[in-house]
Design a protein around this motif. Sequence first.
Motif, PDB file in Angstrom:
ATOM      1  N   PHE A  73       4.927   5.160   2.012  1.00 30.41           N
ATOM      2  CA  PHE A  73       4.952   4.143   3.054  1.00 30.41           C
ATOM      3  C   PHE A  73       3.604   4.239   3.776  1.00 30.41           C
ATOM      4  N   CYS A  74       2.744   3.243   3.571  1.00 27.75           N
ATOM      5  CA  CYS A  74       1.392   3.308   4.124  1.00 27.75           C
ATOM      6  C   CYS A  74       1.323   2.561   5.445  1.00 27.75           C
ATOM      7  N   VAL A  75       0.534   3.101   6.323  1.00 24.65           N
ATOM      8  CA  VAL A  75       0.500   2.573   7.670  1.00 24.65           C
ATOM      9  C   VAL A  75      -0.253   1.240   7.751  1.00 24.65           C
ATOM     10  N   ASN A  76      -1.022   0.904   6.734  1.00 22.29           N
ATOM     11  CA  ASN A  76      -1.482  -0.491   6.621  1.00 22.29           C
ATOM     12  C   ASN A  76      -1.785  -0.847   5.167  1.00 22.29           C
ATOM     13  N   ASP A  77      -2.050  -2.113   4.937  1.00 19.78           N
ATOM     14  CA  ASP A  77      -2.208  -2.593   3.568  1.00 19.78           C
ATOM     15  C   ASP A  77      -3.476  -2.094   2.910  1.00 19.78           C
ATOM     16  N   LEU A  78      -4.505  -1.890   3.710  1.00 24.93           N
ATOM     17  CA  LEU A  78      -5.757  -1.431   3.108  1.00 24.93           C
ATOM     18  C   LEU A  78      -5.543  -0.073   2.454  1.00 24.93           C
ATOM     19  N   ILE A  79      -4.891   0.813   3.181  1.00 21.14           N
ATOM     20  CA  ILE A  79      -4.584   2.121   2.616  1.00 21.14           C
ATOM     21  C   ILE A  79      -3.700   1.969   1.389  1.00 21.14           C
ATOM     22  N   ALA A  80      -2.725   1.082   1.481  1.00 26.37           N
ATOM     23  CA  ALA A  80      -1.819   0.871   0.348  1.00 26.37           C
ATOM     24  C   ALA A  80      -2.588   0.397  -0.881  1.00 26.37           C
ATOM     25  N   LEU A  81      -3.537  -0.516  -0.659  1.00 26.86           N
ATOM     26  CA  LEU A  81      -4.331  -1.020  -1.783  1.00 26.86           C
ATOM     27  C   LEU A  81      -5.162   0.094  -2.403  1.00 26.86           C
ATOM     28  N   GLY A  82      -5.772   0.895  -1.556  1.00 24.76           N
ATOM     29  CA  GLY A  82      -6.567   2.008  -2.052  1.00 24.76           C
ATOM     30  C   GLY A  82      -5.704   2.989  -2.837  1.00 24.76           C
ATOM     31  N   LEU A  83      -4.554   3.254  -2.278  1.00 21.77           N
ATOM     32  CA  LEU A  83      -3.619   4.173  -2.932  1.00 21.77           C
ATOM     33  C   LEU A  83      -3.213   3.637  -4.297  1.00 21.77           C
ATOM     34  N   LEU A  84      -2.855   2.368  -4.323  1.00 14.92           N
ATOM     35  CA  LEU A  84      -2.432   1.727  -5.563  1.00 14.92           C
ATOM     36  C   LEU A  84      -3.511   1.848  -6.630  1.00 14.92           C
ATOM     37  N   GLN A  85      -4.733   1.538  -6.212  1.00 18.92           N
ATOM     38  CA  GLN A  85      -5.837   1.585  -7.139  1.00 18.92           C
ATOM     39  C   GLN A  85      -6.027   2.991  -7.699  1.00 18.92           C
ATOM     40  N   GLN A  86      -5.961   3.982  -6.823  1.00 20.55           N
ATOM     41  CA  GLN A  86      -6.209   5.360  -7.222  1.00 20.55           C
ATOM     42  C   GLN A  86      -5.145   5.890  -8.184  1.00 20.55           C
ATOM     43  N   ILE A  87      -3.882   5.666  -7.832  1.00 23.77           N
ATOM     44  CA  ILE A  87      -2.838   6.249  -8.695  1.00 23.77           C
ATOM     45  C   ILE A  87      -2.751   5.503 -10.020  1.00 23.77           C
ATOM     46  N   THR A  88      -3.123   4.193 -10.021  1.00 22.59           N
ATOM     47  CA  THR A  88      -3.145   3.460 -11.281  1.00 22.59           C
ATOM     48  C   THR A  88      -4.203   4.056 -12.196  1.00 22.59           C
ATOM     49  N   GLN A  89      -5.359   4.343 -11.632  1.00 23.98           N
ATOM     50  CA  GLN A  89      -6.434   4.973 -12.400  1.00 23.98           C
ATOM     51  C   GLN A  89      -5.981   6.310 -12.969  1.00 23.98           C
ATOM     52  N   ALA A  90      -5.140   7.016 -12.197  1.00 23.39           N
ATOM     53  CA  ALA A  90      -4.696   8.344 -12.620  1.00 23.39           C
ATOM     54  C   ALA A  90      -3.551   8.252 -13.621  1.00 23.39           C
TER      55      ALA A  90
END
Lengths: 383, 383
Positions: free
Chosen positions: B294-311
């Motif tokens: 649960f991310c405190v805003n969408d920017l963090i969520a987008l970054g998170l999404l991008q990172q774990i997808t790469q992983a």
Amino acid sequence: MWETGVTQILRKWREQGHTRLDCAKIVSTRTSRGGLDQWRWTVPTSANRSVSVKDVAAAAGVSLGTVSNVLNKPDRVSEATRQRVLAAMTDLGFVRNESARQLRSGVSRTLAYLMLDASNPFFTDVAAGIETEAETHGLTVVLCNSGSRGAREQAHLELFEQQRVQGLLVTPVDPDSPTLDAVARRGTPVVIVDRTRDDDSLCSVAVDDVLGGRIGIEHLLDRGHRRVAFIGGPADLGQVRDRLEGARSAWSDAGLDPEDLLTLRTEDLRVADGREAGQRLVGLPASRRPTAAFCVNDLIALGLLQQITQAGLRTPDDLAILGYDDIDYAAAAAVPLSSVRQPRQQLGRTAADLAMTEAAGGPHTHRRVLFTPELVARASTLG
Amino acid sequence: MWETGVTQILRKWREQGHTRLDCAKIVSTRTSRGGLDQWRWTVPTSANRSVSVKDVAAAAGVSLGTVSNVLNKPDRVSEATRQRVLAAMTDLGFVRNESARQLRSGVSRTLAYLMLDASNPFFTDVAAGIETEAETHGLTVVLCNSGSRGAREQAHLELFEQQRVQGLLVTPVDPDSPTLDAVARRGTPVVIVDRTRDDDSLCSVAVDDVLGGRIGIEHLLDRGHRRVAFIGGPADLGQVRDRLEGARSAWSDAGLDPEDLLTLRTEDLRVADGREAGQRLVGLPASRRPTAAFCVNDLIALGLLQQITQAGLRTPDDLAILGYDDIDYAAAAAVPLSSVRQPRQQLGRTAADLAMTEAAGGPHTHRRVLFTPELVARASTLG
DNA sequence: TTCGATGATTGAAACGTTTTAATCCGGAAC
DNA sequence: GTTCCGGATTAAAACGTTTCAATCATCGAA
């Protein structure tokens, strides 16, 4: 004659919204006619005047000029009085009146940037560049947003001119608008940002869009695509026109059939327009469908990506997508987006610089600065 | 005595940057001392004065007051002279001097919004709301960007106060900053946007963040998650604190072990911080790794999404992701992002409205408006 | 005719600064 | 003891509007 006086008073009194007449407030004055037919009265004023240099001067026991010196030329006033004045200022809650300051000194301390679309991160990045450059010169930047609406652009331009801003940076709806020339002619330095004119009648800072279009197509050709869609609109937008021109010339330079470079027009340059274009693309029979799409900006590319993904197509296998601008969200998209990058921050910095040098006076010839775009290849075209 | 005079003149002359002394320009004046020891001279001035009402009046053959009336009370002046004055204005290229206007009338026609981060689309949407509301009242909005930097916020606040803006909307770095109180106390209506205070010492418009945190967790619980990470920072940010508080209380209300609600702090609230958090999350052994974030805003969520997808992790199967703000790019992400939506535009409209009513005068009590967030479920948590 | 009313126009006083010439003052130089 | 110098301070004049009482001109009614 007495009647006349009273009638007049009552009328004005009513005009001012009063309902009861307080005779104690009426004071007679004589007129040149010699009669008592003109009147004056006082109304209780809510004495809410704000603190001025005069008040500060009185409180600190110095003259008004000294207070001004503390503000503007601190080295001209002795340390002791300086402290005394400063203390008086904070005591009284003095706030310098910028209008009066600017009126008298004739100098404004602000740079204005009129954005085309504040919700497009490209322009906020440009704005950030402007801010950093302005900050080093001690200027503040005010931003306004026209939202691509000519009327609002006009209104903002007028206000900025009336405010006598030091420089007026603008990404106009129409770069050839004569309003811009009028403003410039009357003495406000105007710099066109991310757009150009064919003549050199104003300073402008932009990126070579023809080259950008060429770079994009060349990349797609490198990746083996031979049926490509160019997606963007409106057709009369300089950006769209130039990028398409570059794309077409690269296409024909490669000896390919112009028919195979499909052009899809969109209403505007927003994510929704990209989705809509996606629907049209998906509707095509697979045999005629392009294998790659070159979008005139990233927002359209993102919308397109979203739409075709929903429709079950995959990127880049079924459709490679190339955007333009390389906004932050491009890299963070479902499939990281390839894009033609423009030096956004530097665009802003240079524009601010041009405006400030023009404002500084001295001989000035308008300059047209053109930056070179660069390709950033990611998964959406690499696979 | 002659020497003295010349010495003084030469000194001043040099100070002014002149290199040659033109004696024709020197004119003597007598002083109270009776001697010729003070001097006056004239320097050629670049007569670049701009057109004023006075010039317009002269050109139109009317008095200065009439020109002003044409500008401000057109119905008080006859049609014939009105036309004549208007013609003179365009002929001479008259531009009303806003500083002088505001100085004399004491009224400003602008509303200011000091944004926390112009590159975050959430704030530009709020700004759009402010603009629409202000436009209906004939005010223009100027935007400034503090970029989360206290010093810049301070500088912008000062300038806006000095400009005597009609209302000052601000998303502050720290809502409890005493600077805001000081500005308000001195008479500028201040409205805090997207933040609140515990007391009612200022008007504020915000969204119920505690409720938002609760809603988010309840959604994740509904989807069956029992090991969840709350990602966000800095810890002292009101938003982060409140949303976490709501999340925790929903968690404990469900009778779950507080230990299983992992908290991951980030440096800031940008895409890059989300990526960094993603790295930490990926580093955890799969057995201890949360099943949802649960991310405190969408920017963090987008970054998170991008990172774990790469992983190599998949959303939502390996990790469900829930954002906050529902910015446009959330829906356009690789995996369309679920998010807690805030009524951004309305936030702006209401804030502008509060500022304008406070500026209108009359009895005023500060109001604290709290909007209700709403959950928008998409693929990133639904799968 | 005269008086009062109405509407258009004017003149002059603000508004709160900055600017600049002029003054004041203590001390150094003659 | 003058005279001169330089630094600190002051007084007054701008800057370009808006505001508002006062004037002027015209006209209708008494």
